[in-house]
Design an enzyme around this catalytic site. Structure first.
Site, PDB file in Angstrom:
ATOM      1  N   GLY A  14       0.841  -1.190   0.000  1.00 17.96           N
ATOM      2  CA  GLY A  14       0.000   0.000   0.000  1.00 17.96           C
ATOM      3  C   GLY A  14       0.875   1.237   0.000  1.00 17.96           C
ATOM      4  N   ALA A  15       0.708   2.114  -0.977  1.00 14.60           N
ATOM      5  CA  ALA A  15       1.515   3.339  -1.056  1.00 14.60           C
ATOM      6  C   ALA A  15       0.611   4.552  -1.143  1.00 14.60           C
ATOM      7  CB  ALA A  15       2.476   3.283  -2.239  1.00 14.60           C
ATOM      8  N   GLY A  16      -0.427   4.559  -0.268  1.00 12.32           N
ATOM      9  CA  GLY A  16      -1.171   5.785  -0.048  1.00 12.32           C
ATOM     10  C   GLY A  16      -0.300   6.725   0.759  1.00 12.32           C
ATOM     11  N   GLY A  19       1.625   4.687   3.701  1.00  8.60           N
ATOM     12  CA  GLY A  19       2.643   3.761   3.218  1.00  8.60           C
ATOM     13  C   GLY A  19       3.770   4.466   2.493  1.00  8.60           C
ATOM     14  N   ASN A 111      -5.866   1.248  11.274  1.00  5.61           N
ATOM     15  CA  ASN A 111      -6.592   1.724  12.447  1.00  5.61           C
ATOM     16  C   ASN A 111      -7.488   0.612  12.978  1.00  5.61           C
ATOM     17  OD1 ASN A 111      -5.581   4.409  12.378  1.00  5.61           O
ATOM     18  ND2 ASN A 111      -7.009   4.898  10.717  1.00  5.61           N
ATOM     19  N   LYS A 194      -4.791   4.500  20.518  1.00  2.41           N
ATOM     20  CA  LYS A 194      -4.937   5.090  19.183  1.00  2.41           C
ATOM     21  C   LYS A 194      -6.353   4.859  18.654  1.00  2.41           C
ATOM     22  CE  LYS A 194      -4.189   6.505  14.913  1.00  2.41           C
ATOM     23  NZ  LYS A 194      -3.357   5.817  13.919  1.00  2.41           N
ATOM     24  N   GLU A 277     -13.471   4.707   6.460  1.00  2.00           N
ATOM     25  CA  GLU A 277     -13.214   3.557   7.321  1.00  2.00           C
ATOM     26  C   GLU A 277     -14.236   3.451   8.459  1.00  2.00           C
ATOM     27  OE1 GLU A 277      -8.695   2.171   7.427  1.00  2.00           O
ATOM     28  OE2 GLU A 277      -8.947   4.162   8.298  1.00  2.00           O
TER      29      GLU A 277
END
Length: 317
Positions: A14-16, A19, A111, A194, A277
């Site tokens: 994941g490269a959002g 990431g 999360n 968190k 989410e």
């Protein structure tokens, strides 16, 4: 540059914004880092490279190693799973394949809390570390990371005694990266803290459709956000995570400490018409509440308000 952790090969799945940021910081420090992404993101990274704009220092890397098929991935020690909660189900088969091929450990930065059990069932308890990330960042239209909070951190820790060595290797990286890579002994408690905070912060900013300044300046809105923290803290207690009154109040007070224009990633996604989410966070809390036969009326209300936006901007608007 000295090659820190040169023997540890890391794959960021994941490269959002999350990431790309933390993967970029590890790459900047000289680690062996590659990315597993979808075809569209792979093409964007090939064209634009990986670029970070950040108070912690800007960074650019044009030559990024990218994979789009799980079968391509070899010789990986650690997978940093940086997908959104609503992409977890489709990521699971890929994670299974990569772990099967490489024997890698997996550090999920999602999360919430439910994903731990989901991953443990898929690849084994000994393979899943505990962890989470703290950052306010987004991707711009070119796919560059825009980091807007003053700092950032990944916190991680062992959930199984077979994870001691990989945790020690990752901990050793901390002093060489322009972010915080912090090992925690009681990582589950930190994950819950968190989860508690983000459920409140993301819920209230998205429901208000306003940034953080309105939490501090509108007492009624702050009261709602504080009640979410109290409900989530009660839920944590049911799950065996004990928080002191002081710890709970610190989280509530923190809601008033953001820059007035700062906001949650969920609210940022809502502004862009992207999926939310809400099921992973608020829905997950309600499922845990049902398991313990307790009610979370404020969280249930926020869930009802946000649910229509789960898959992006509702049709017809």
């Amino acid at each position: 540059m000295r090659k820190v952790g040169a023997t540890m090969n890391i794959l960021v799945q994941g490269a959002g914004a999350l990431g790309a940021y933390f993967g970029g910081r590890l790459l900047e420090a000289g680690l062996n880092v590659s990315f597993f992404v979808r075809e569209r993101r792979a093409a964007q990274l090939a064209k634009e490279g990986l670029k970070i704009y950040s108070p912690e220092g800007n960074f650019e890397e044009r030559d990024v190693t990218v994979y789009t098929e799980a079968e391509q991935v070899k010789n990986i020690d650690l997978v940093i799973l940086a997908v959104k909660g609503y992409h977890l189900d489709q990521a699971i088969p890929q994670v299974q394949k990569i772990v099967e091929q490489t024997g890698a450990f997996v550090l999920p930065l999602l999360n919430g809390i439910e994903h731990l059990e989901t991953l443990q069932q898929a690849i084994g308890k000994e393979k899943v570390l505990g962890g989470f990330a703290s950052i306010i960042a987004t991707l711009n239209e070119q796919g560059y990371v825009e980091h807007t909070s003053g700092s950032s951190a990944v916190k991680f820790g062992a959930l199984h005694n077979e994870q001691t060595e990989i945790c020690a290797q990752l901990e050793a990286v901390h002093n060489d990266v322009k972010t915080n890579i912090l090992r925690e002994e009681n990582i589950l408690k930190h994950m819950w803290k968190k989860y508690i905070f983000i459920t409140s912060f993301s819920g209230i900013t998205s429901a208000m459709q306003l940034p953080a300044g309105f939490i501090a300046s509108t007492e009624a809105s702050f009261a709602v956000a504080r009640k979410v923290i109290l409900e989530m803290s009660m839920l944590a207690n049911k799950e065996g995570i004990i928080l002191t009154e002081q710890e709970v109040e610190v989280m509530a007070t923190r809601l008033k400490g953001f820059h007035k224009e700062a906001t949650s990633s969920m609210h940022q996604d809502m502004r862009k018409g992207l999926p939310l989410e809400v099921e992973h966070l608020h829905g997950g809390a309600l499922r845990l509440a049902a398991k313990h036969a307790v009610t979370l009326p404020v969280i249930e209300t926020l869930y009802g308000i946000l649910k229509p936006y789960e898959n992006g901007k509702p049709s017809g608007l």
